[in-house]
Design a protein around this motif. Sequence first.
Motif, PDB file in Angstrom:
ATOM      1  N   GLY A 188       0.818  -1.214   0.000  1.00  8.75           N
ATOM      2  CA  GLY A 188       0.000   0.000   0.000  1.00  8.75           C
ATOM      3  C   GLY A 188       0.847   1.257   0.000  1.00  8.75           C
ATOM      4  N   SER A 189       1.927   1.236   0.772  1.00  9.53           N
ATOM      5  CA  SER A 189       2.799   2.414   0.838  1.00  9.53           C
ATOM      6  C   SER A 189       3.459   2.679  -0.505  1.00  9.53           C
ATOM      7  CB  SER A 189       3.859   2.231   1.938  1.00  9.53           C
ATOM      8  OG  SER A 189       4.851   1.304   1.532  1.00  9.53           O
ATOM      9  N   MET A 190       3.807   1.605  -1.223  1.00 11.14           N
ATOM     10  CA  MET A 190       4.405   1.764  -2.549  1.00 11.14           C
ATOM     11  C   MET A 190       3.411   2.407  -3.515  1.00 11.14           C
ATOM     12  SD  MET A 190       7.551   0.735  -2.373  1.00 11.14           S
ATOM     13  CE  MET A 190       7.495   1.569  -0.780  1.00 11.14           C
ATOM     14  N   ILE A 191       2.160   1.996  -3.408  1.00 10.23           N
ATOM     15  CA  ILE A 191       1.117   2.612  -4.238  1.00 10.23           C
ATOM     16  C   ILE A 191       0.974   4.086  -3.869  1.00 10.23           C
ATOM     17  CG2 ILE A 191      -1.368   2.637  -4.727  1.00 10.23           C
ATOM     18  CD1 ILE A 191      -1.340  -0.413  -4.309  1.00 10.23           C
ATOM     19  N   GLY A 192       1.067   4.361  -2.551  1.00 16.05           N
ATOM     20  CA  GLY A 192       0.886   5.728  -2.057  1.00 16.05           C
ATOM     21  C   GLY A 192       1.971   6.698  -2.474  1.00 16.05           C
ATOM     22  N   VAL A 193       3.142   6.190  -2.877  1.00 19.69           N
ATOM     23  CA  VAL A 193       4.211   7.084  -3.346  1.00 19.69           C
ATOM     24  C   VAL A 193       4.329   7.048  -4.866  1.00 19.69           C
ATOM     25  CG1 VAL A 193       5.521   6.951  -1.206  1.00 19.69           C
ATOM     26  CG2 VAL A 193       6.001   5.297  -3.024  1.00 19.69           C
ATOM     27  N   GLY A 194       3.366   6.394  -5.526  1.00 23.33           N
ATOM     28  CA  GLY A 194       3.328   6.428  -6.983  1.00 23.33           C
ATOM     29  C   GLY A 194       3.892   5.207  -7.669  1.00 23.33           C
ATOM     30  N   VAL A 195       4.379   4.220  -6.904  1.00 18.60           N
ATOM     31  CA  VAL A 195       4.867   2.976  -7.490  1.00 18.60           C
ATOM     32  C   VAL A 195       3.653   2.092  -7.815  1.00 18.60           C
ATOM     33  CG1 VAL A 195       6.376   0.966  -7.121  1.00 18.60           C
ATOM     34  CG2 VAL A 195       6.972   3.189  -6.125  1.00 18.60           C
ATOM     35  N   PHE A 196       3.830   1.119  -8.695  1.00 21.38           N
ATOM     36  CA  PHE A 196       2.762   0.200  -9.102  1.00 21.38           C
ATOM     37  C   PHE A 196       1.593   0.935  -9.757  1.00 21.38           C
ATOM     38  CE2 PHE A 196       4.156  -2.253  -5.095  1.00 21.38           C
ATOM     39  CZ  PHE A 196       5.226  -2.818  -5.782  1.00 21.38           C
ATOM     40  N   GLY A 197       1.862   2.106 -10.327  1.00 26.38           N
ATOM     41  CA  GLY A 197       0.822   2.832 -11.035  1.00 26.38           C
ATOM     42  C   GLY A 197      -0.073   3.696 -10.172  1.00 26.38           C
ATOM     43  N   ALA A 203      -6.603  17.163  -2.587  1.00 27.70           N
ATOM     44  CA  ALA A 203      -7.227  17.596  -1.326  1.00 27.70           C
ATOM     45  C   ALA A 203      -6.318  17.423  -0.115  1.00 27.70           C
ATOM     46  CB  ALA A 203      -8.528  16.820  -1.098  1.00 27.70           C
ATOM     47  N   LEU A 204      -5.320  16.523  -0.235  1.00 30.23           N
ATOM     48  CA  LEU A 204      -4.422  16.271   0.889  1.00 30.23           C
ATOM     49  C   LEU A 204      -3.028  16.858   0.658  1.00 30.23           C
ATOM     50  CD1 LEU A 204      -5.512  12.587   1.475  1.00 30.23           C
ATOM     51  CD2 LEU A 204      -5.879  14.479   3.064  1.00 30.23           C
ATOM     52  N   ALA A 234      -5.599   0.229   3.534  1.00 26.84           N
ATOM     53  CA  ALA A 234      -6.960   0.556   3.086  1.00 26.84           C
ATOM     54  C   ALA A 234      -7.123   2.059   2.904  1.00 26.84           C
ATOM     55  CB  ALA A 234      -7.979   0.027   4.101  1.00 26.84           C
ATOM     56  N   TRP A 235      -6.548   2.837   3.823  1.00 31.58           N
ATOM     57  CA  TRP A 235      -6.647   4.304   3.723  1.00 31.58           C
ATOM     58  C   TRP A 235      -6.040   4.797   2.421  1.00 31.58           C
ATOM     59  CZ3 TRP A 235      -3.269   8.402   3.260  1.00 31.58           C
ATOM     60  CH2 TRP A 235      -3.808   9.673   3.502  1.00 31.58           C
ATOM     61  N   ILE A 236      -4.876   4.266   2.075  1.00 27.07           N
ATOM     62  CA  ILE A 236      -4.209   4.688   0.843  1.00 27.07           C
ATOM     63  C   ILE A 236      -5.068   4.366  -0.374  1.00 27.07           C
ATOM     64  CG2 ILE A 236      -2.220   4.229  -0.660  1.00 27.07           C
ATOM     65  CD1 ILE A 236      -0.573   3.819   1.937  1.00 27.07           C
ATOM     66  N   LEU A 237      -5.625   3.176  -0.409  1.00 29.26           N
ATOM     67  CA  LEU A 237      -6.453   2.778  -1.547  1.00 29.26           C
ATOM     68  C   LEU A 237      -7.724   3.610  -1.642  1.00 29.26           C
ATOM     69  CD1 LEU A 237      -6.062  -1.100  -1.313  1.00 29.26           C
ATOM     70  CD2 LEU A 237      -4.910   0.464  -2.891  1.00 29.26           C
ATOM     71  N   VAL A 238      -8.314   3.933  -0.497  1.00 25.66           N
ATOM     72  CA  VAL A 238      -9.530   4.746  -0.482  1.00 25.66           C
ATOM     73  C   VAL A 238      -9.239   6.157  -0.986  1.00 25.66           C
ATOM     74  CG1 VAL A 238     -11.183   5.864   1.060  1.00 25.66           C
ATOM     75  CG2 VAL A 238     -10.732   3.425   1.299  1.00 25.66           C
ATOM     76  N   VAL A 279     -14.795   8.512   3.197  1.00 27.89           N
ATOM     77  CA  VAL A 279     -14.511   7.127   3.586  1.00 27.89           C
ATOM     78  C   VAL A 279     -13.124   7.054   4.219  1.00 27.89           C
ATOM     79  CG1 VAL A 279     -14.273   4.737   2.795  1.00 27.89           C
ATOM     80  CG2 VAL A 279     -15.999   6.221   1.769  1.00 27.89           C
ATOM     81  N   SER A 280     -12.188   7.839   3.690  1.00 27.96           N
ATOM     82  CA  SER A 280     -10.835   7.861   4.271  1.00 27.96           C
ATOM     83  C   SER A 280     -10.860   8.402   5.695  1.00 27.96           C
ATOM     84  CB  SER A 280      -9.888   8.688   3.398  1.00 27.96           C
ATOM     85  OG  SER A 280     -10.097  10.078   3.535  1.00 27.96           O
ATOM     86  N   VAL A 281     -11.766   9.341   5.972  1.00 26.18           N
ATOM     87  CA  VAL A 281     -11.920   9.853   7.333  1.00 26.18           C
ATOM     88  C   VAL A 281     -12.383   8.736   8.266  1.00 26.18           C
ATOM     89  CG1 VAL A 281     -13.288  11.390   8.812  1.00 26.18           C
ATOM     90  CG2 VAL A 281     -12.319  12.245   6.668  1.00 26.18           C
ATOM     91  N   LEU A 282     -13.331   7.940   7.790  1.00 25.99           N
ATOM     92  CA  LEU A 282     -13.809   6.806   8.583  1.00 25.99           C
ATOM     93  C   LEU A 282     -12.673   5.819   8.848  1.00 25.99           C
ATOM     94  CD1 LEU A 282     -16.083   5.137   9.879  1.00 25.99           C
ATOM     95  CD2 LEU A 282     -16.551   4.185   7.611  1.00 25.99           C
TER      96      LEU A 282
END
Length: 264
Positions: free
Chosen positions: A25-34, A45-46, A102-106, A114-117
């Motif tokens: 998930g962290s890799m996705i969150g920094v732009g890796v894996f597309g 927004a963030l 899950a937060w990163i994907l949301v 949903v990310s707030v939840l």
Amino acid sequence: MAQETSTDRGGQIAVTLSFLVCLAGSMIGVGVFGGTPIASAAGGALSTDATLLAPASGAFAVWTVVYLGLAGYTVLQWFPVAEDRQRRLRLPVAGTMLLNAAWILVVQAGRLWVSVLVIGVLLMLLGRIFVLLTRTRASGPLDRVLVDGVLGVYLGWVCVATVANVAAALVASGFGGAGLTPDGWAVVVLLAVAGIGVALAVRGRGRFAVGAAIAWGLAWIAVARWDGALPSAPVAWTAAAASAVVLGVTLAVRAREATRTAAA
């Protein structure tokens, strides 16, 4: 005994798999894996200058500490270190790592509320872990660093990240302030975060990792409001003062506890 060993092994596997999911998930969150970097996801927004409560980009270096620490914890929990303590911690910690992913994907999907939840549940689970840590003792320096230290930093940072996330969702939804200016809202929230930081310092008997992470996040909010594209002197000064208060109270409580222990 066999049932207990089987339960432990299941927990160890759950933590390990959850860490791998969290790392992906962290890799996705920094732009890796597309994936789209978090600052650019959800329409920006963030991003650092999206709201008055967004920290400057330097704040996110704390995730390197968290991820490396969680990797160390994942390895440590395979060894017979404070087994009763680990037995209580494994599933909650695994849960936080899955929620992190899950937060990163949301956010990638642009679902801010949903990310707030998700981050709210993550914060509550980390709060539960904090209580467990205060009721048990570390077995040694390695346990103290990779369990108390890492999970403390995790909690402290998520306290700040939660308010930034809520602010982003409100601004993106067009919240008008209900009669209070954006600066006023930001100041009120920062004072509340400072109060939470002080309460955690007292409850945790001066656990440095928690206070330091909250102070870190608040300090970077101050930096963003001084130097960013969304400047605000009131918010910057309040964030800086809140950071100093949380860190100061944490150190004071820690010193008091050390004095009590030495005198006992």
